[in-house]
Design an enzyme around this catalytic site. Structure first.
Site, mmCIF file in Angstrom:
data_model
loop_
_atom_site.group_PDB
_atom_site.id
_atom_site.type_symbol
_atom_site.label_atom_id
_atom_site.label_comp_id
_atom_site.label_asym_id
_atom_site.label_seq_id
_atom_site.Cartn_x
_atom_site.Cartn_y
_atom_site.Cartn_z
ATOM 1 N N ASP A 106 0.789 -1.236 0.000
ATOM 2 C CA ASP A 106 0.000 0.000 0.000
ATOM 3 C C ASP A 106 0.821 1.287 0.000
ATOM 4 O O ASP A 106 0.259 2.379 -0.149
ATOM 5 C CB ASP A 106 -0.991 0.003 1.181
ATOM 6 C CG ASP A 106 -0.306 -0.231 2.529
ATOM 7 O OD1 ASP A 106 0.845 0.204 2.710
ATOM 8 O OD2 ASP A 106 -0.944 -0.850 3.413
ATOM 9 N N HIS A 123 6.555 -7.694 -1.397
ATOM 10 C CA HIS A 123 5.477 -8.100 -2.304
ATOM 11 C C HIS A 123 5.103 -7.011 -3.302
ATOM 12 O O HIS A 123 4.002 -7.005 -3.836
ATOM 13 C CB HIS A 123 4.244 -8.529 -1.492
ATOM 14 C CG HIS A 123 4.478 -9.784 -0.712
ATOM 15 N ND1 HIS A 123 3.790 -10.103 0.435
ATOM 16 C CD2 HIS A 123 5.349 -10.809 -0.913
ATOM 17 C CE1 HIS A 123 4.233 -11.265 0.898
ATOM 18 N NE2 HIS A 123 5.170 -11.716 0.101
ATOM 19 N N CYS A 159 2.385 -1.177 -26.939
ATOM 20 C CA CYS A 159 2.726 -2.382 -27.709
ATOM 21 C C CYS A 159 1.661 -3.474 -27.660
ATOM 22 O O CYS A 159 1.822 -4.520 -28.290
ATOM 23 C CB CYS A 159 4.072 -2.944 -27.220
ATOM 24 S SG CYS A 159 3.945 -3.907 -25.707
ATOM 25 N N SER A 197 1.289 -9.236 11.359
ATOM 26 C CA SER A 197 1.406 -10.250 10.305
ATOM 27 C C SER A 197 1.010 -11.609 10.856
ATOM 28 O O SER A 197 1.410 -11.983 11.959
ATOM 29 C CB SER A 197 2.842 -10.326 9.771
ATOM 30 O OG SER A 197 2.937 -11.386 8.829
ATOM 31 N N SER A 198 0.236 -12.350 10.044
ATOM 32 C CA SER A 198 -0.173 -13.697 10.458
ATOM 33 C C SER A 198 1.008 -14.668 10.387
ATOM 34 O O SER A 198 0.942 -15.764 10.929
ATOM 35 C CB SER A 198 -1.302 -14.199 9.553
ATOM 36 O OG SER A 198 -0.856 -14.250 8.208
#
Ligand code: NAD
Length: 253
Positions: A106, A123, A159, A197-198
């Site tokens: 974020d 990430h 492109c 954080s898990s």
């Protein structure tokens, strides 16, 4: 909580190299839901659909991804840093923080004022996108303008290649430079503090273990239990913003 905050404040006061490791829980107080709490993203979407293979492999996979993005990105764009982000900036200002390794996409650590070179993004970052064929860079706002105009899976205006957000999707290779730097900083840390954080998303969750193995004091500040709690020297169950504000008040300098 106050005893725990005092203990963490003492650890920060004593540390020579303190590293913060943040997850989605550090941004929930900014209004961005995490993935795994009740009511989080995976209560509403099936994580198995949002893999790198699906994104690269089919137009349908990309359409599904951008459908999720149309729900999640506006929330990220509107979010502002909270007390946890501000506390890390304050620690940096007091010269008490080596760096912040984040799983978050974020950009709120930087928005709070942490210098970009102090933030290691494992990430990627949701505010940017890139063409996979010619590498042309786009802002996420540009891509969302195309989505709003009716293009369900935008391609590169230059492109025609696939445009992908600058985030690491499930099954996608981790950014090598960021991972190596995070591992190095973890091994050199004497205090390693996990915030929100898990610790179930690998390989990122190896990083606190590297720190612990190399001798750092490991602290976990999280609302829910984590698989690494038994390896931690101190576990504080609570809100990252509230706890880090209390920690700053209790520090000597
Ligand atoms: P997670 O969703 O797996 O776990 C978040 C953890 O934070 C939970 O254990 C929860 O109990 C805890 N938590 C929630 N609010 C908290 C608070 N205020 N204070 C302290 N703890 C709190 O998140 P994760 O471990 O970061 O892994 C999920 C992956 O999803 C990450 O790799 C990240 O890339 C991505 N993600 C990022 C964002 C973001 O950038 N803000 C948001 C959702 C998911």
């Amino acid at each position: 909580m106050s005893g725990d905050a005092t203990r963490l404040a003492e650890l920060f006061d004593r540390a020579r190299r303190a590293v913060a490791f943040t997850g989605a829980g550090v941004s929930t107080e900014s209004g961005i839901p995490d993935f795994r709490s009740p009511g989080g993203i995976w209560d509403r979407f099936d994580p198995n659909e949002f893999t790198y293979a699906n994104f690269i492999g089919s137009l349908e996979g990309r359409r599904k991804y951008w459908e999720l993005g149309r729900v999640t990105y506006p929330v990220i764009r509107a979010a502002r840093p909270n007390a946890a982000h501000v506390a890390l900036v304050e620690l940096h200002g007091r010269d008490r923080l080596d760096c912040c390794i984040t799983q978050n996409i974020d950009g709120l650590h930087q928005a709070a004022g942490l210098p970009p070179e102090k933030v290691i993004e494992l990430h990627g970052n949701a505010t940017r996108a890139r063409c996979l064929a010619c590498s042309a860079a786009y802002t996420r706002d540009e891509v969302h303008a195309w989505l709003e105009a009716g293009d369900a899976a935008p391609t590169c205006p230059a492109c025609g290649g696939i445009v992908k957000p600058a985030t690491v999707l499930f099954g996608e290779a981790m950014p090598e430079g960021a991972m190596a730097e995070a591992e190095r900083r973890a091994r050199e840390a004497d205090l390693f503090v996990v915030l929100g954080s898990s610790l179930v998303v690998y390989p990122a969750a190896y990083i606190p273990l590297h720190a612990r193995e190399a001798g750092a004091t490991l602290v976990i500040v999280n609302l829910a239990p984590t698989p690494l709690d038994a390896r931690a020297d101190l576990v504080i169950r609570g809100r990252a913003g509230q706890i880090m504000s209390a920690v700053l008040e209790r520090m000597d300098r």
